[in-house]
Design a protein around this motif. Structure first.
Motif, PDB file in Angstrom:
ATOM      1  N   THR A 211     -26.319-106.473  34.736  1.00 55.16           N
ATOM      2  CA  THR A 211     -25.889-105.146  34.302  1.00 55.16           C
ATOM      3  C   THR A 211     -26.870-104.072  34.738  1.00 55.16           C
ATOM      4  O   THR A 211     -26.508-102.909  34.854  1.00 55.16           O
ATOM      5  CB  THR A 211     -25.752-105.109  32.775  1.00 55.16           C
ATOM      6  OG1 THR A 211     -27.019-105.423  32.186  1.00 55.16           O
ATOM      7  CG2 THR A 211     -24.719-106.100  32.303  1.00 55.16           C
TER       8      THR A 211
ATOM      9  N   ARG B 279     -18.071-101.267  37.920  1.00 51.56           N
ATOM     10  CA  ARG B 279     -18.026-102.068  36.691  1.00 51.56           C
ATOM     11  C   ARG B 279     -18.838-103.348  36.853  1.00 51.56           C
ATOM     12  O   ARG B 279     -18.777-104.008  37.893  1.00 51.56           O
ATOM     13  CB  ARG B 279     -16.581-102.415  36.340  1.00 51.56           C
ATOM     14  CG  ARG B 279     -15.650-101.211  36.406  1.00 51.56           C
ATOM     15  CD  ARG B 279     -14.230-101.613  36.047  1.00 51.56           C
ATOM     16  NE  ARG B 279     -13.256-100.671  36.589  1.00 51.56           N
ATOM     17  CZ  ARG B 279     -12.150-100.280  35.969  1.00 51.56           C
ATOM     18  NH1 ARG B 279     -11.867-100.761  34.780  1.00 51.56           N
ATOM     19  NH2 ARG B 279     -11.319 -99.437  36.543  1.00 51.56           N
TER      20      ARG B 279
ATOM     21  N   LEU C 168     -19.294-103.251  31.452  1.00 56.15           N
ATOM     22  CA  LEU C 168     -19.905-101.932  31.425  1.00 56.15           C
ATOM     23  C   LEU C 168     -19.458-101.145  32.653  1.00 56.15           C
ATOM     24  O   LEU C 168     -18.967-101.717  33.620  1.00 56.15           O
ATOM     25  CB  LEU C 168     -21.427-102.053  31.396  1.00 56.15           C
ATOM     26  CG  LEU C 168     -22.011-102.955  30.313  1.00 56.15           C
ATOM     27  CD1 LEU C 168     -23.519-103.068  30.480  1.00 56.15           C
ATOM     28  CD2 LEU C 168     -21.657-102.440  28.923  1.00 56.15           C
TER      29      LEU C 168
ATOM     30  N   ASN D  54     -20.194 -97.381  35.187  1.00 57.40           N
ATOM     31  CA  ASN D  54     -20.837 -96.125  35.545  1.00 57.40           C
ATOM     32  C   ASN D  54     -20.091 -95.554  36.748  1.00 57.40           C
ATOM     33  O   ASN D  54     -19.221 -96.227  37.325  1.00 57.40           O
ATOM     34  CB  ASN D  54     -22.325 -96.348  35.874  1.00 57.40           C
ATOM     35  CG  ASN D  54     -23.132 -95.062  35.845  1.00 57.40           C
ATOM     36  OD1 ASN D  54     -22.634 -93.993  35.513  1.00 57.40           O
ATOM     37  ND2 ASN D  54     -24.405 -95.163  36.205  1.00 57.40           N
TER      38      ASN D  54
ATOM     39  N   ALA E 289     -16.390 -98.944  28.072  1.00 56.77           N
ATOM     40  CA  ALA E 289     -17.342 -99.609  28.968  1.00 56.77           C
ATOM     41  C   ALA E 289     -18.447 -98.641  29.378  1.00 56.77           C
ATOM     42  O   ALA E 289     -19.626 -99.005  29.447  1.00 56.77           O
ATOM     43  CB  ALA E 289     -16.614-100.142  30.197  1.00 56.77           C
ATOM     44  N   GLY E 290     -18.075 -97.381  29.641  1.00 56.81           N
ATOM     45  CA  GLY E 290     -19.089 -96.377  29.953  1.00 56.81           C
ATOM     46  C   GLY E 290     -19.955 -96.058  28.756  1.00 56.81           C
ATOM     47  O   GLY E 290     -21.185 -95.925  28.868  1.00 56.81           O
TER      48      GLY E 290
ATOM     49  N   GLU F 274     -20.642 -97.974  26.209  1.00 60.42           N
ATOM     50  CA  GLU F 274     -21.514 -99.107  25.900  1.00 60.42           C
ATOM     51  C   GLU F 274     -22.723 -99.140  26.829  1.00 60.42           C
ATOM     52  O   GLU F 274     -23.847 -99.466  26.401  1.00 60.42           O
ATOM     53  CB  GLU F 274     -20.731-100.417  26.006  1.00 60.42           C
ATOM     54  CG  GLU F 274     -21.473-101.644  25.516  1.00 60.42           C
ATOM     55  CD  GLU F 274     -21.809-101.599  24.022  1.00 60.42           C
ATOM     56  OE1 GLU F 274     -22.895-102.099  23.657  1.00 60.42           O
ATOM     57  OE2 GLU F 274     -21.003-101.072  23.236  1.00 60.42           O
ATOM     58  N   LEU F 275     -22.522 -98.789  28.098  1.00 63.23           N
ATOM     59  CA  LEU F 275     -23.659 -98.727  29.018  1.00 63.23           C
ATOM     60  C   LEU F 275     -24.663 -97.671  28.553  1.00 63.23           C
ATOM     61  O   LEU F 275     -25.881 -97.906  28.558  1.00 63.23           O
ATOM     62  CB  LEU F 275     -23.178 -98.402  30.436  1.00 63.23           C
ATOM     63  CG  LEU F 275     -24.292 -98.243  31.471  1.00 63.23           C
ATOM     64  CD1 LEU F 275     -25.000 -99.560  31.724  1.00 63.23           C
ATOM     65  CD2 LEU F 275     -23.751 -97.647  32.775  1.00 63.23           C
TER      66      LEU F 275
ATOM     67  N   ARG G 152     -26.591 -99.033  25.562  1.00 61.25           N
ATOM     68  CA  ARG G 152     -27.559-100.072  25.912  1.00 61.25           C
ATOM     69  C   ARG G 152     -28.752 -99.508  26.677  1.00 61.25           C
ATOM     70  O   ARG G 152     -29.879 -99.995  26.539  1.00 61.25           O
ATOM     71  CB  ARG G 152     -26.873-101.160  26.743  1.00 61.25           C
ATOM     72  CG  ARG G 152     -25.856-101.972  25.967  1.00 61.25           C
ATOM     73  CD  ARG G 152     -25.467-103.222  26.723  1.00 61.25           C
ATOM     74  NE  ARG G 152     -24.283-103.853  26.155  1.00 61.25           N
ATOM     75  CZ  ARG G 152     -23.740-104.972  26.606  1.00 61.25           C
ATOM     76  NH1 ARG G 152     -24.285-105.586  27.660  1.00 61.25           N
ATOM     77  NH2 ARG G 152     -22.661-105.478  26.045  1.00 61.25           N
TER      78      ARG G 152
END
Length: 392
Positions: free
Chosen positions: A3, A245, A249, A251, A294-295, A297-298, A301
């Motif tokens: 990731t 992806r 995750l 971006n 997903a964005g 969560e990135l 994190r």
């Protein structure tokens, strides 16, 4: 794949482990406002951080990193009942406008037009009208909005998308029909310049994706003008197509033609002006929910930006935190609000730490302490609208 390829862990820091206490947050906001009041100079506005200078030794005036942005934020916090400035904002706003007209901040930039919302005269004019309500200012602003319709840089920062938002705000504030006409003119031109790939041109080979410089922001402006499910769906598809992806995750690069790792400096951006935070901030209502999360969560994190980028809205901890507020707005899940508030607690502490280290606070809306105060206030009020772009 790991990731970590979606961002640069070494440029982020863990969030501090301090509780969300509204009274402490309100005290921190009040302290930022009080300091801004004390640092103000009637002639030269506010002292500048090196990153915020357009010209060495010259006061900055515009919305993005100048006096107009500071005044807008102080007025916004006052209207929200979050902090009461001691400054008389009307003469301060008129001084910022006077200085910008005498020597435009961004005149040497290749994208410069006086009508630019964040870097041109439009910003100081808008702020001055907001606090003064002089019809002469409205006339001048109307001329700038109409003069910006053909601006070839189609983004909120410089071009017609930004002045479309201004026309909508002025229409709401004044009720005058000329603003609806100006908004229609801007929206029609913006639609006509949209490419077959669903993107707009910001530069010769740059077709941006995010809110500040790209499709998410331009679509936001058009949807504010008129709801359009087709446009929203098409932009959602464009953003899904260009998402990078990994392991649940996501971006985004700055533009459709660019890799996630920028060739010019080897950097990966994860911030409001470029990357997932900006895409989420502009497209949160219509983006595929799994992709939005997903964005988000990135961002969670990754944690807070380190002190190089800082705590601000444009490319710092507060801007990333706004994306988490957008996840809360979309899903209603309290965990996203809790996470946004963790970012706010950290950003306020980061602002204080940097102020002590530098000997003073940073006085700009998009990079400085007042923007972080607005983010913290948004977390208190559950107001997920991004400053200026969604709150006029």
């Amino acid at each position: 794949m790991a990731t970590e390829v979606l961002y640069e862990p070494a440029r982020f820091e863990p969030l501090i482990d301090e509780p969300w206490e509204p009274a402490r947050i309100e005290d921190a906001i009040a302290a930022i406002v009080s300091d801004a009041d004390a640092a103000f100079d009637r002639e030269s506005l506010w002292p500048l951080h090196d990153w915020d200078e357009y010209r060495e030794g010259q006061p900055a005036k515009v919305l993005h990193t100048g006096g107009a942005g500071m005044i807008w934020a102080l007025d916004a916090l006052r209207r929200r009942g979050r902090a009461e400035t001691s400054l008389d904002l009307a003469p301060a706003a008129m001084r910022a406008l006077e200085l910008e007209r005498a020597e435009p901040d961004a005149a040497e930039d290749e994208h410069y037009r006086p009508g630019a919302l964040l870097h041109g005269e439009t910003g100081p004019l808008l702020v001055a009208f907001r606090v003064v309500s002089d019809p002469v200012l409205a006339d001048d602003l109307h001329a700038l909005v109409r003069g910006n319709v053909a601006n070839p840089t189609d983004d909120i920062s410089w071009g017609a998308p930004g002045t479309l938002l201004v026309a909508l705000a002025m229409g709401a504030w004044t009720g005058e029909s000329r603003w609806a006409e100006a908004a229609r003119e801007s929206a029609a031109a913006l639609r006509a310049r949209r490419g077959e790939d669903g993107l707009w041109r910001q530069d010769d080979d740059y077709r941006g994706l995010g809110t500040l410089h790209g499709a998410a922001g331009n679509t936001l402006a058009l949807l504010r003008f008129a709801p359009d499910e087709t446009l929203a769906g098409e932009t959602a598809s464009v953003l899904a197509r260009h998402a990078v992806r990994r392991d649940g995750l996501a971006n985004w690069p700055g533009a459709s033609s660019r890799p996630l790792v920028r060739p010019r400096d080897g950097r990966i951006c994860l911030q409001w002006c470029t990357g997932a935070p900006g895409v989420l901030a502009g497209a949160w209502e219509y983006l595929d929910e799994a992709l939005l999360l997903a964005g988000a969560e990135l961002i969670w994190r990754a944690g807070a930006h380190d002190d190089e980028k800082g705590h601000g809205l444009c490319h710092g901890t507060s801007g990333n935190g706004f994306a988490l507020l957008k996840a809360f707005a979309r899903t209603g899940e309290e965990r996203w609000l809790d996470r946004a508030r963790r970012f706010a607690v950290h950003a306020l502490a980061q602002a204080e730490r940097l102020a002590v280290a530098n000997g003073r606070r940073r006085y700009s809306l998009f990079n400085g302490d007042i923007g972080t105060a607005l983010f913290a206030a948004a977390c208190v009020d559950l107001d997920t609208r991004f400053p200026v772009i969604e709150v006029m």
